[in-house]
Design a protein around this motif. Structure first.
Motif, PDB file in Angstrom:
ATOM      1  N   ALA A  86       1.068  -1.477  -0.088  1.00 33.59           N
ATOM      2  CA  ALA A  86       0.090  -0.072   0.426  1.00 33.59           C
ATOM      3  C   ALA A  86       0.825   0.950  -0.211  1.00 33.59           C
ATOM      4  N   ILE A 243      -5.731   1.573  -5.447  1.00 31.60           N
ATOM      5  CA  ILE A 243      -6.635   1.160  -5.077  1.00 31.60           C
ATOM      6  C   ILE A 243      -6.966  -0.408  -5.197  1.00 31.60           C
ATOM      7  N   PRO A 257      -2.846  -2.518   5.534  1.00 28.78           N
ATOM      8  CA  PRO A 257      -2.488  -1.465   5.840  1.00 28.78           C
ATOM      9  C   PRO A 257      -2.750  -0.493   7.091  1.00 28.78           C
ATOM     10  N   SER A 258      -2.083   0.091   7.483  1.00 32.44           N
ATOM     11  CA  SER A 258      -2.691   0.813   9.062  1.00 32.44           C
ATOM     12  C   SER A 258      -3.497   1.600   8.779  1.00 32.44           C
ATOM     13  N   PHE A 259      -3.588   2.315  10.016  1.00 36.65           N
ATOM     14  CA  PHE A 259      -4.772   3.346  10.082  1.00 36.65           C
ATOM     15  C   PHE A 259      -4.112   4.526   9.135  1.00 36.65           C
ATOM     16  N   THR A 261      -1.396   4.808   7.486  1.00 37.87           N
ATOM     17  CA  THR A 261      -1.633   4.526   5.725  1.00 37.87           C
ATOM     18  C   THR A 261      -2.502   5.006   4.759  1.00 37.87           C
ATOM     19  N   MET A 262      -3.897   3.997   5.901  1.00 41.38           N
ATOM     20  CA  MET A 262      -5.230   4.871   4.626  1.00 41.38           C
ATOM     21  C   MET A 262      -5.927   6.084   5.248  1.00 41.38           C
ATOM     22  N   CYS A 263      -5.499   6.830   6.164  1.00 35.68           N
ATOM     23  CA  CYS A 263      -5.510   8.079   5.875  1.00 35.68           C
ATOM     24  C   CYS A 263      -4.631   8.937   4.857  1.00 35.68           C
ATOM     25  N   PHE A 265      -3.336   7.867   1.947  1.00 35.55           N
ATOM     26  CA  PHE A 265      -3.826   7.257   0.607  1.00 35.55           C
ATOM     27  C   PHE A 265      -5.529   8.310   0.623  1.00 35.55           C
ATOM     28  N   ALA A 266      -5.842   8.471   1.775  1.00 30.91           N
ATOM     29  CA  ALA A 266      -7.410   9.109   1.591  1.00 30.91           C
ATOM     30  C   ALA A 266      -6.456  10.581   1.203  1.00 30.91           C
TER      31      ALA A 266
END
Length: 301
Positions: A86, A243, A257-259, A261-263, A265-266
């Motif tokens: 990711a 994605i 993916p870590s939190f 990473t997700m934030c 990425f967003a």
């Protein structure tokens, strides 16, 4: 099905094939350099029947394209091995930020809020990913992988810059020849890191899939698709890659993916989408120019 829909299907199929890179790289029990070498060599062989050797000509721009493409491809494979899939693909997608900064520093663009805000959003996403406690805890491999993925984003921006230049060769010849050059460079300077002895038989299947489909066939579909749809639509459809890449790795490898990473990425995805939204004034000016040109042609007729 009309040509526009066919083009969209080609691009979606191409991006889906490209998205398998993280999964296949994570699944191969070999060094990153070995994977990058095999992938480029196999991809070059896929393009081999279509390469027009007599039309190949070197120039400053083509050499720049070769260097940026080679660095991007190798660094992405290494980054995927060191950090999460990711992070590797997301940080690579920061290319719009670096391209914008280069144009800004070079005086080709002026500081405009509408263009600046999306880039700041991308930068915020990068900072969020690097603030992940996993990096702060001293995970040297993860930090190195993230930094390498970030540098891949810069190489990606350079590749886009050189891709815009005109060459006396068709796209397949350009990309196919580059893959052979990249394989040759790695064999010449990194041969000590290339080894395939002892890897499981199934890994050879993964390497073939990487070269034939993840780079080879995917580029053929993409090149065919971009000629049938607008550049803007192609850019939007290409967002499917960052994605799907970590999604495939999550379902088949179990890498979550870590939190952070997700934030991150967003934020990066939001910034890229804002970057791709066309400027109404620029679109209106283009349409006005086209209308004037059409009227002029009618008068001449």
């Amino acid at each position: 099905m009309n040509s526009k829909n066919r083009g969209a299907c080609f691009i979606l199929l191409a991006v889906t094939l490209m998205s398998t890179g993280g999964l296949l790289i994570k699944s191969i029990e070999a060094s990153a350099i070995s994977i990058a070498f095999a992938r480029s060599l196999i991809a070059g062989c896929v393009f081999l029947p279509f390469i027009k050797w007599k039309k190949i000509k070197f120039s400053k721009n083509y050499i720049g394209l070769i260097i940026s493409y080679t660095y991007l491809t190798i660094s992405f494979v290494i980054a995927t091995k060191l950090t999460t899939a990711a992070n590797a693909i997301i940080l690579q997608c920061t290319a719009p930020l670096w391209l914008y900064m280069a144009y800004l520093i070079g005086g080709k663009k002026k500081l405009v809020a509408r263009e600046f805000i999306p880039r700041v959003t991308i930068l915020a996403g990068i900072i969020i990913i690097f603030c992940d406690p996993l990096n702060a805890s001293g995970n040297v491999a993860a930090i190195a992988g993230n930094l390498l993925a970030l540098s891949a984003g810069i190489a990606y921006a350079l590749e886009q810059y050189f891709m815009e230049k005109k060459y006396p060769m068709d796209d397949i010849t350009i990309i196919g020849f580059i893959n052979f050059i990249m394989a040759g460079v790695m064999l010449l300077f990194m041969h000590s890191q290339i080894a395939f002895s002892g890897i499981p038989a199934v890994n050879w299947l993964y390497l073939i899939l990487l070269g034939v489909f993840q780079i080879g066939i995917s580029y053929l579909f993409f090149l065919k698709g971009v000629r049938l749809v607008s550049a803007f639509e192609a850019s939007i459809l290409s967002l499917l890659e960052p994605i799907l890449n970590p999604v495939f790795v999550f379902f088949f490898v179990g890498e979550v993916p870590s939190f952070y990473t997700m934030c991150g990425f967003a934020a990066i995805l939001c910034g890229i989408i804002l970057t791709l939204i066309p400027n109404k004034k620029a679109v209106s000016a283009t349409q006005l120019g086209e209308n004037i040109e059409m009227k002029s042609e009618r008068k001449n007729y």
